[in-house]
Design an enzyme around this catalytic site. Sequence first.
Site, PDB file in Angstrom:
ATOM      1  N   LYS A  37       4.918 -19.549 -87.108  1.00 52.62           N
ATOM      2  CA  LYS A  37       3.592 -20.169 -87.008  1.00 52.62           C
ATOM      3  C   LYS A  37       2.824 -19.570 -85.834  1.00 52.62           C
ATOM      4  O   LYS A  37       1.841 -18.865 -86.011  1.00 52.62           O
ATOM      5  CB  LYS A  37       3.727 -21.675 -86.872  1.00 52.62           C
ATOM      6  CG  LYS A  37       4.435 -22.280 -88.094  1.00 52.62           C
ATOM      7  CD  LYS A  37       4.904 -23.672 -87.837  1.00 52.62           C
ATOM      8  CE  LYS A  37       5.925 -24.152 -88.825  1.00 52.62           C
ATOM      9  NZ  LYS A  37       5.494 -24.229 -90.210  1.00 52.62           N
ATOM     10  N   TRP A  84       9.586 -33.838 -90.577  1.00 49.75           N
ATOM     11  CA  TRP A  84      10.550 -32.974 -89.892  1.00 49.75           C
ATOM     12  C   TRP A  84      11.395 -33.766 -88.914  1.00 49.75           C
ATOM     13  O   TRP A  84      12.592 -33.472 -88.756  1.00 49.75           O
ATOM     14  CB  TRP A  84       9.839 -31.797 -89.217  1.00 49.75           C
ATOM     15  CG  TRP A  84       9.206 -30.906 -90.232  1.00 49.75           C
ATOM     16  CD1 TRP A  84       7.875 -30.752 -90.475  1.00 49.75           C
ATOM     17  CD2 TRP A  84       9.888 -30.078 -91.197  1.00 49.75           C
ATOM     18  NE1 TRP A  84       7.681 -29.874 -91.525  1.00 49.75           N
ATOM     19  CE2 TRP A  84       8.898 -29.449 -91.982  1.00 49.75           C
ATOM     20  CE3 TRP A  84      11.233 -29.817 -91.474  1.00 49.75           C
ATOM     21  CZ2 TRP A  84       9.206 -28.569 -93.022  1.00 49.75           C
ATOM     22  CZ3 TRP A  84      11.542 -28.945 -92.509  1.00 49.75           C
ATOM     23  CH2 TRP A  84      10.542 -28.333 -93.268  1.00 49.75           C
ATOM     24  N   ASP A  86      11.364 -30.298 -81.060  1.00 51.69           N
ATOM     25  CA  ASP A  86      11.075 -29.324 -82.107  1.00 51.69           C
ATOM     26  C   ASP A  86       9.627 -28.904 -81.896  1.00 51.69           C
ATOM     27  O   ASP A  86       8.710 -29.676 -82.167  1.00 51.69           O
ATOM     28  CB  ASP A  86      11.283 -29.990 -83.469  1.00 51.69           C
ATOM     29  CG  ASP A  86      10.882 -29.086 -84.631  1.00 51.69           C
ATOM     30  OD1 ASP A  86      10.440 -27.939 -84.385  1.00 51.69           O
ATOM     31  OD2 ASP A  86      11.010 -29.535 -85.794  1.00 51.69           O
TER      32      ASP A  86
HETATM   33  N1  PMP Z   1       9.990 -28.400 -87.855  1.00 51.46           N
HETATM   34  C1  PMP Z   1       8.671 -28.316 -88.048  1.00 51.46           C
HETATM   35  C2  PMP Z   1       7.754 -29.120 -87.177  1.00 51.46           C
HETATM   36  C3  PMP Z   1       8.164 -27.483 -89.055  1.00 51.46           C
HETATM   37  O1  PMP Z   1       6.844 -27.405 -89.252  1.00 51.46           O
HETATM   38  C4  PMP Z   1       9.058 -26.745 -89.855  1.00 51.46           C
HETATM   39  C5  PMP Z   1       8.605 -25.781 -90.921  1.00 51.46           C
HETATM   40  N2  PMP Z   1       7.402 -25.995 -91.494  1.00 51.46           N
HETATM   41  C6  PMP Z   1      10.431 -26.902 -89.641  1.00 51.46           C
HETATM   42  C7  PMP Z   1      10.865 -27.714 -88.619  1.00 51.46           C
HETATM   43  C8  PMP Z   1      11.442 -26.159 -90.454  1.00 51.46           C
HETATM   44  O2  PMP Z   1      11.502 -24.874 -89.987  1.00 51.46           O
HETATM   45  P1  PMP Z   1      12.379 -23.728 -90.598  1.00 51.46           P
HETATM   46  O3  PMP Z   1      11.837 -23.460 -91.959  1.00 51.46           O
HETATM   47  O4  PMP Z   1      12.170 -22.614 -89.640  1.00 51.46           O
HETATM   48  O5  PMP Z   1      13.790 -24.199 -90.638  1.00 51.46           O
END
Ligand code: PMP
Length: 361
Positions: free
Chosen positions: A197, A104, A173
Amino acid sequence: MTSDRVVNFSPGPATLPEPVLARVREDLPPRGETGASVMEMSHRSSEYAEIHDGARDRLRRLLEIPESFEILLLQGGASLQFSMAPMTLMGTRRSADYVVTGRWSRKAVAEARKHGAVRIAASTEHEEFRRIPDSDELDLDPTASYLHLTSNNTVVGTQWRGFPEARAPLVADMSSDILSRPVPWDRFGLAYAGAQKNLGPAGVTVVVLRKELLDRAPDDLPTMLDYRIHAEKDSRYNTPPTFPIYVLGLVLEWVDDRGGLEAMERRARQRSEILYQRLDESDFYRGTVEPGSRSRMNVTFRLPSQELEEEFLAAAEDAGMVNLKGHRSVGGIRASLYNAMSREGVERLAGLMEEFQADHG
Ligand code: PMP
């Protein structure tokens, strides 16, 4: 509801507290004087305003977010924040530092590069992201517009224990660990997290933003990507995701009832320690990250072979424990233990691990 409910170790969208699901079921028929369910209310109604502002204000109280920060409830997921954050915060310097600790953060870097210069302050990619870098490994640019990090790495199962000291404001994030520990807001410029989450259902993204940084926003931002518009309009410039925000409010109420942030942090430590202790005692299961970087939210481990891992996942499913398969990019087992995961659920998993080892070890 309990009898046929699985123990759901999903990395997200994740398990929700049972009392919240029960409340949703009760609330869904037309309510109060409006004679409409929450899904059918105008987002301009006073009833909805109470739900929306109530959720936002409770989040401020639970996470001790100072008044100098805006709390926005947006759409587009954490993924849209990978773009919105640099578009506003890079300002005129057009350079930012990023720490790369997983899939991510890599995606956040790729988006930021479309808007300015990205310096990699540290990366543990060459070590397959098995650890979080130490603060003395960070190569920081004192003039960077901000320092971005991923506070918990959902895929590989690592988490920053403390947040680094930097001249630049921190941008994090927090998708997979928000509301599981206190945040030193004085060092932060921005934090963002998809709700699915620790906070509620998918569809709403929480953004916590230091108000003075709004001055950095360029004037030509598309309206929907402009934090200033969302701040001015209390996240109701256009139709907000009313139903996810309503459930977010119920989850926050549940967190409050269970003892707030401190209780969430304590329980997260206890839950994850049950599994880490099992890993440490065993030469059958192998943790995949360095002990100092272990996540309290996503516990990742391997068995001696892929065949045994498949057998283990099947045995877990037979015993009512689901979504334990590791992310497709890394394999193995991943148990996601967000705020709504019960200690009993984790004990059941630890029990299965013990039995499975006795039968196959
Ligand atoms: N950042 C992290 C640390 C994640 O775990 C996730 C989703 N698993 C995301 C970003 C992406 O999030 P979204 O699907 O809400 O765009």
